[in-house]
Design a protein around this motif. Structure first.
Motif, mmCIF file in Angstrom:
data_model
loop_
_atom_site.group_PDB
_atom_site.id
_atom_site.type_symbol
_atom_site.label_atom_id
_atom_site.label_comp_id
_atom_site.label_asym_id
_atom_site.label_seq_id
_atom_site.Cartn_x
_atom_site.Cartn_y
_atom_site.Cartn_z
ATOM 1 N N GLY A 157 9.463 10.870 -16.281
ATOM 2 C CA GLY A 157 8.074 11.034 -15.873
ATOM 3 C C GLY A 157 7.818 10.689 -14.425
ATOM 4 O O GLY A 157 8.657 10.084 -13.741
ATOM 5 N N GLN A 158 6.637 11.096 -13.965
ATOM 6 C CA GLN A 158 6.174 10.784 -12.614
ATOM 7 C C GLN A 158 4.665 10.576 -12.647
ATOM 8 O O GLN A 158 3.932 11.371 -13.244
ATOM 9 N N ASN A 159 4.189 9.503 -12.016
ATOM 10 C CA ASN A 159 2.767 9.216 -11.861
ATOM 11 C C ASN A 159 2.411 9.190 -10.387
ATOM 12 O O ASN A 159 3.212 8.732 -9.555
ATOM 13 N N ILE A 160 1.196 9.633 -10.046
ATOM 14 C CA ILE A 160 0.720 9.662 -8.666
ATOM 15 C C ILE A 160 -0.653 8.994 -8.607
ATOM 16 O O ILE A 160 -1.534 9.275 -9.431
ATOM 17 N N TYR A 161 -0.842 8.126 -7.598
ATOM 18 C CA TYR A 161 -2.095 7.417 -7.390
ATOM 19 C C TYR A 161 -2.511 7.574 -5.926
ATOM 20 O O TYR A 161 -1.683 7.395 -5.025
ATOM 21 N N THR A 162 -3.787 7.898 -5.702
ATOM 22 C CA THR A 162 -4.269 8.072 -4.333
ATOM 23 C C THR A 162 -5.651 7.452 -4.186
ATOM 24 O O THR A 162 -6.389 7.324 -5.162
ATOM 25 N N PRO A 163 -6.042 7.108 -2.947
ATOM 26 C CA PRO A 163 -7.416 6.660 -2.711
ATOM 27 C C PRO A 163 -8.386 7.832 -2.800
ATOM 28 O O PRO A 163 -7.982 8.982 -3.007
ATOM 29 N N GLN A 164 -9.668 7.541 -2.641
ATOM 30 C CA GLN A 164 -10.693 8.566 -2.838
ATOM 31 C C GLN A 164 -10.602 9.685 -1.806
ATOM 32 O O GLN A 164 -10.702 10.865 -2.147
ATOM 33 N N ASN A 165 -10.411 9.342 -0.531
ATOM 34 C CA ASN A 165 -10.387 10.350 0.541
ATOM 35 C C ASN A 165 -8.935 10.668 0.888
ATOM 36 O O ASN A 165 -8.318 9.966 1.688
#
Length: 356
Positions: free
Chosen positions: A112-120
């Motif tokens: 698996g792979q997960n991605i997390y980013t800030p709002q902008n």
């Protein structure tokens, strides 16, 4: 509101509540050992004993449809119900007091792979008040077994956080070739540093806690609790899943999800009439001690935010089965995970499974 509801249900049903079981039309009261016996006969006699499942979680599949917070999760899993268990299974059987091998014991593997980013995501610099950019790529092996009235799952996971997790490449590919109206992400130079991850998760579920059959339908509730320990995630969790399905298909399991949610096995029987359905909804609460995607790197300096120590999920969905195929959709509402987060998380999960 979700926190109060979930905590009230969990306190009543998971930690000592009395199941409201109908007297005439249930399959058995909580603690009835026939649950293991019935499932054992199904597992041994099932010709469809291997299932491959692909699950995709994405904020574009939810009501919000924006790239922020938990923006993507992909997990490919393989469940072998009548497998010759690997040696590690017998090691876990000896060292983990809550786990025991019997005729229901099965093994599952996943990537698996997960991605997390800030709002902008169009901003090049890291917003000091928003979460870090991060990606996680992992592989895992898990074991599941039914004993008396409960089902135990153990999952060991090894992975990597940082540029080698290929979060930047994956997100830019999707935005360029699939969701072409999405903005180009420019902040991946701020992502967490390289760090290997190791975790061990344990979950205990009670699939036959409460169940009532009537009119050809089966309505049930399944509480669970568990814990995960590792440098990526460390938390304790408890929850409840409600289900409605045709009475003949009461042994369907919940569709596969991506951690930190309860992953499930994704097990389902081939329907006798060719097709079937499964409605489900659930609540889960997690007491979070560590979340690398908010706390930052363990062994090096990196950006971090002040996480919330309690997070709750609410979910609901539908699974449809045709012959040896199953398709499901789940909508998930996740409470705010860190101080300063603008909105709760809302995302959807699609899964496709095939048995053979």
């Amino acid at each position: 509101m979700i926190s109060k509801i979930s905590m009230g249900i969990l306190a009543t049903l998971v930690f000592g509540g009395t199941p409201a079981v109908a007297q005439d039309n249930t399959q058995g009261e909580f603690g009835d050992p026939t649950f293991q016996e019935e499932l054992t006969s199904k597992v041994i006699g099932n010709e469809q004993d291997q299932i491959i499942t692909l699950v995709i979680e994405n904020d574009s599949l939810g009501a919000a449809g924006t790239d922020k917070n938990y923006t993507s999760g992909v997990r490919l899993g393989y469940l072998d119900v009548n497998a010759d268990l690997p040696e590690i299974a017998y090691t876990l059987d000896r060292v983990v007091p809550t786990f025991g091998i019997n005729e229901t014991s099965s093994v599952f593997y996943s990537l698996g792979q997960n991605i997390y980013t800030p709002q902008n995501i169009s901003q090049t610099s890291q917003d000091p008040d928003d979460r870090p950019w991060a990606a996680h790529m992992y592989g895992s092996i898990g074991l599941v077994t039914v004993t008396d009235n409960h089902m135990d799952e153990i999952e060991a996971s090894l992975g990597i956080v940082g540029p080698s997790a290929l979060g930047e490449q994956a997100q830019k590919f999707v935005h360029t070739h699939i969701t072409t109206d999405s903005p180009t992400p420019h902040g991946w130079s701020n992502q967490l540093n390289h760090e290997p991850t190791l975790s061990l998760g344990w979950q205990r579920r009670f699939p036959n806690y409460w169940q009532v059959n009537g009119g050809g339908l089966s309505l049930g509730a399944s509480p669970y609790y568990g814990a995960t320990l590792g440098n990526a995630h460390t938390f304790a969790d408890a929850g409840m899943t409600f289900r409605l399905s045709p009475e003949r298909d009461t042994w369907q399991d919940e569709p596969v999800r991506v951690r930190p949610a309860l992953p499930g096995t994704g097990y389902f029987d081939r329907p006798e009439d060719g097709w079937s359905w499964y409605l489900f909804a659930g609540l889960e609460g997690r007491a979070v001690a560590r979340n690398i995607f908010l706390d930052g790197n363990t062994f090096s300096n990196s950006h971090s935010v002040d996480k919330k120590y309690f997070v709750a999920d609410a979910n609901a969905g539908l699974a449809l089965t045709y012959e040896q195929y199953r398709f499901s959709y789940t909508m998930v509402y996740r409470t705010k995970e860190f101080e300063g987060q603008d909105d709760p998380g809302v995302f959807g999960a699609l899964s496709f499974g095939v048995g053979f």
